[in-house]
Design a protein around this motif. Structure first.
Motif, short mmCIF file in Angstrom:
data_model
loop_
_atom_site.label_atom_id
_atom_site.label_comp_id
_atom_site.label_asym_id
_atom_site.label_seq_id
_atom_site.Cartn_x
_atom_site.Cartn_y
_atom_site.Cartn_z
N ILE A 118 -40.82 8.18 31.61
CA ILE A 118 -39.74 7.45 32.27
C ILE A 118 -39.43 8.02 33.67
N GLU A 119 -39.92 9.20 33.97
CA GLU A 119 -39.58 9.87 35.23
C GLU A 119 -39.86 9.01 36.48
N PRO A 120 -41.03 8.36 36.61
CA PRO A 120 -41.25 7.54 37.82
C PRO A 120 -40.22 6.41 37.98
N TYR A 121 -39.81 5.82 36.88
CA TYR A 121 -38.80 4.76 36.93
C TYR A 121 -37.44 5.33 37.37
N ALA A 122 -37.11 6.49 36.83
CA ALA A 122 -35.84 7.13 37.19
C ALA A 122 -35.82 7.48 38.68
N ILE A 123 -36.91 8.05 39.16
CA ILE A 123 -37.00 8.41 40.58
C ILE A 123 -36.89 7.15 41.44
N ASN A 124 -37.58 6.10 41.06
CA ASN A 124 -37.55 4.84 41.81
C ASN A 124 -36.14 4.26 41.87
N GLN A 125 -35.36 4.41 40.81
CA GLN A 125 -34.01 3.88 40.76
C GLN A 125 -32.95 4.90 41.21
N LYS A 126 -33.43 6.07 41.66
CA LYS A 126 -32.53 7.14 42.13
C LYS A 126 -31.57 7.61 41.04
N ILE A 127 -32.10 7.69 39.82
CA ILE A 127 -31.34 8.19 38.68
C ILE A 127 -31.85 9.60 38.37
N PRO A 128 -30.98 10.59 38.31
CA PRO A 128 -31.44 11.95 37.98
C PRO A 128 -32.18 11.96 36.63
N PHE A 129 -33.27 12.70 36.59
CA PHE A 129 -34.09 12.78 35.38
C PHE A 129 -34.21 14.24 34.94
N GLU A 130 -34.08 14.47 33.65
CA GLU A 130 -34.22 15.82 33.08
C GLU A 130 -35.23 15.77 31.95
N TYR A 131 -36.31 16.54 32.11
CA TYR A 131 -37.34 16.65 31.08
C TYR A 131 -36.93 17.73 30.10
N CYS A 132 -36.84 17.39 28.83
CA CYS A 132 -36.41 18.29 27.77
C CYS A 132 -37.48 18.33 26.68
N PRO A 133 -38.56 19.08 26.88
CA PRO A 133 -39.62 19.09 25.88
C PRO A 133 -39.14 19.66 24.55
N PHE A 134 -39.66 19.12 23.48
CA PHE A 134 -39.28 19.59 22.14
C PHE A 134 -40.06 20.86 21.85
N LYS A 135 -39.35 21.98 21.82
CA LYS A 135 -40.01 23.27 21.62
C LYS A 135 -39.32 24.12 20.57
N HIS A 136 -38.48 23.50 19.76
CA HIS A 136 -37.70 24.22 18.76
C HIS A 136 -38.22 23.96 17.35
N GLU A 137 -37.71 24.72 16.44
CA GLU A 137 -38.08 24.55 15.03
C GLU A 137 -37.48 23.28 14.42
N SER A 138 -36.30 22.92 14.89
CA SER A 138 -35.63 21.77 14.28
C SER A 138 -35.00 20.88 15.36
N ARG A 139 -34.70 19.67 14.97
CA ARG A 139 -34.04 18.73 15.88
C ARG A 139 -32.65 19.24 16.26
N GLN A 140 -31.95 19.84 15.30
CA GLN A 140 -30.61 20.37 15.57
C GLN A 140 -30.65 21.43 16.68
N GLU A 141 -31.65 22.30 16.65
CA GLU A 141 -31.78 23.33 17.68
C GLU A 141 -32.08 22.69 19.04
N HIS A 142 -32.91 21.66 19.01
CA HIS A 142 -33.25 20.97 20.26
C HIS A 142 -32.01 20.31 20.86
N GLU A 143 -31.24 19.61 20.04
CA GLU A 143 -30.03 18.96 20.52
C GLU A 143 -29.00 19.97 21.00
N LYS A 144 -28.91 21.09 20.33
CA LYS A 144 -27.98 22.15 20.74
C LYS A 144 -28.36 22.67 22.13
N ASP A 145 -29.66 22.79 22.39
CA ASP A 145 -30.15 23.26 23.67
C ASP A 145 -29.82 22.26 24.78
N ILE A 146 -29.92 20.98 24.48
CA ILE A 146 -29.64 19.93 25.48
C ILE A 146 -28.15 19.89 25.81
N PHE A 147 -27.31 19.92 24.78
CA PHE A 147 -25.87 19.81 25.01
C PHE A 147 -25.27 21.13 25.40
#
Length: 80
Positions: free
Chosen positions: A51-80
């Protein structure tokens, strides 16, 4: 009795979280830009860079958050 007055003319800021399929988030971006929803997109967060090229084209900030944790809960905790 409780009630609350809300100014629906004022756009609310939202974060969009998206995964690999882009059709839904692209449709949502378009609907917001056309004024169908009273929101302003503050940023897009995704665990894929598709989605990054679309975000850049529309001037919307983009943040890449690769999944690198053991669980979804840890991943969401890292994002928030």
């Amino acid at each position: 009795m409780k009630y609350e007055l809300v100014d629906h003319q004022e756009a609310k800021k939202v974060l969009l979280f998206c995964s690999k399929p882009l059709h839904c988030v692209l449709e949502l971006i378009q609907a917001i830009q056309l004024g169908d929803f009273p929101y302003t997109i503050a940023a897009i967060f995704s665990n894929h860079t598709d989605i990054e090229p679309y975000a850049i084209n529309q001037k919307i900030p983009f943040e890449y958050c690769p999944f690198k944790h053991e669980s979804r809960q840890e991943h969401e905790k890292d994002i928030f």
